[in-house]
Structure formats: structure tokens, C-alpha cells
Design a protein around this motif. Sequence first.
Motif, short mmCIF file in Angstrom:
data_model
loop_
_atom_site.label_atom_id
_atom_site.label_comp_id
_atom_site.label_asym_id
_atom_site.label_seq_id
_atom_site.Cartn_x
_atom_site.Cartn_y
_atom_site.Cartn_z
N LEU A 145 -3.31 2.98 -12.26
CA LEU A 145 -3.69 1.57 -12.18
C LEU A 145 -2.54 0.79 -11.58
CD1 LEU A 145 -5.41 0.78 -15.61
CD2 LEU A 145 -6.47 0.56 -13.36
N GLY A 146 -2.79 0.09 -10.48
CA GLY A 146 -1.73 -0.71 -9.88
C GLY A 146 -1.60 -0.45 -8.40
N GLU A 147 -0.43 -0.76 -7.87
CA GLU A 147 -0.16 -0.61 -6.44
C GLU A 147 0.74 0.59 -6.21
OE1 GLU A 147 -1.33 -2.39 -3.95
OE2 GLU A 147 -2.39 -3.91 -5.11
N PRO A 148 0.26 1.64 -5.58
CA PRO A 148 1.12 2.79 -5.30
C PRO A 148 2.19 2.43 -4.27
CG PRO A 148 -0.98 3.04 -4.19
CD PRO A 148 -1.11 1.82 -5.06
N THR A 149 3.39 2.95 -4.48
CA THR A 149 4.50 2.62 -3.58
C THR A 149 5.12 3.83 -2.90
OG1 THR A 149 6.06 2.71 -5.44
CG2 THR A 149 5.09 0.56 -4.93
#
Length: 297
Positions: A145-149
Motif C-alpha cells: 500500500l503506497g507509492e513504490p520507490t
Amino acid sequence: MSYLESLRVFVRVVELGSITAGGRDLRLSPAVASNRIKDLENRFGVRLLNRTTRKLTPTEIGRAFYDNARRVIDTLDEAEALVSSFSGRPQGVIRLTAPLGLGRRLIAPLIPPFCAENPGVDFRLRLSDRNVNIVEDAIDLAFFLGEPTDSALKWRKIADCPRVLVASPDYLAQRGTPQVPEDLAGHNCLLLRYPRSPEYFWVLQDEDGPRKMMVGGRFDTDDGDVLTAWALGGEGIANRPLYEVAADLQAGRLIEVLPRNRPLPAQFGCLTPHRRLQDPKVRMFADFAVRELKKVF
């Protein structure tokens, strides 16, 4: 145990930094894992690991040996995957990771039906709300969950996951209901934090676009389910995925706070190391999981 299996033990011990952890990961006792390392060292007549009471690190030759052993294992796994793809019968272990609440509610229930259709596949599911190093931990598929970096990983989006601010009726009766985002400053905000996590804030939706709101509170934890339990217990306001609290909202155990300023939805998807992309069993489970999970959102 074969020489190849000893290589696998050595590789996992180096990656996890502990004979006990490496053995446990392969379902071996510390004594057996230690003997496998000793067998390798005796075979080559060199020390592969430096051991102290607090730390285990590879020697210079051990590091070089690890790099080559890792390539050997990766090559063998790719060869087995190739054979499996032609046979139509996926074989082997899939290592999964997911956040705690999401893993319990959404990922774990997918494993038994997939295994029923593919009896040659075993699973190792690891759940944590902390950041996981997918490459170092040899994870095949990570739900996220979230923004992969990390550009070294392949991202496959499943859906946008709505989030809501929630509190119990008792808490709101005692402390008042926030009317605008600025009112959060006067409330006990329940925070998801863990060691080395970044400074925490909530990004709320507004007429003029996303607003970053710095929030604070007396309680924080690295377990999302604990946040929900605290909110249910009347301790404060929590920022939770909608699917986790939908039943509590419907039953009136929780009330949505600032419904016009919901937190930005989180991207929900899965991450795969590039070296695992061609493994048919991983691809099959990813396709199966994405298909089933899209029904939830």
C-alpha cells in the motif's frame, strides 16, 4: 543434505545475518544450519563467516563465494521454472509479504484455494507493517500500500484503496467532532510509526487539492490493527483503509471524521523483483490474486 542444499543454507545465512534466522527460514534447526556451513568450510578449507557473540559477517572469500552461490541458485531456480512452465505443473515455494491487516484479511485467504488447484506449490507468508527489503529477503511477491520507490522492482497496480479518518462515538462525544482539517491539531491522532520511519503527516483532500497536515498524538504503533483497536476503544482518531473499518462504520462502532476531507487513497498493488518475473508459479499466483482482489475494491 546435498551440496546444493548447503549452498542454499549459506546464502540465506548471509542474507539474514544469522545462522538461526537462516536455518529457520529454510525450516532447519540452528544446529543443522551450522553444520551445513561447517561442511562447506571443511570442503574448501577456508573460513566463510566471521562469528562473534553479536554479529555474523562473511569473510572476504565468503562474500565472493556468496555472490557466485547466489547466481548458481538463481540460475537453478530459473531452470526449474522453465521446466515447470512446459510441464504445466508449477512446483516450489512462493515467498510472499504483505502489511499485517491487509495480509490477514485479503492475502491469506487466497492461498488455500490456489494450492488446491496447484498442489506442487508451497507458500511462505510473512506479514509486517514495516518496510521489507524484498531483494535481500528473497521475496517473490510483495503486496504493498503506497507509492513504490525502488526502480529495481516491478510494480503492478491492483486498485486505489480509499482511506478514512475514524473515531468512536464516545471519543467524539468527549472531545468534539473536527469540522475542518485544522481542528485535528487539538485531537489525539493515532499514528502508524516504526523505527526509522519518516516524519509522519496525513495528506487530506481539499477543494484546492491535497493538503499535508502535520498531526500528533500520544500513541503510535507499527501495527495497523492496533490503531483500529485504539480507535474503537475511544482513544483518538485513526487514518485507516476503508476496507479495514467498513464493518465498524456500518455498525456504528466508528464514525467517519471529516468526510469531505478524506485522506488521499493509497495505491494497492504488488511488487516483484525483476529476476522473478518469468517464474510461472509466481506469475500464476499474481494473476490469480489480482483477479480476486479486484472484486474487493
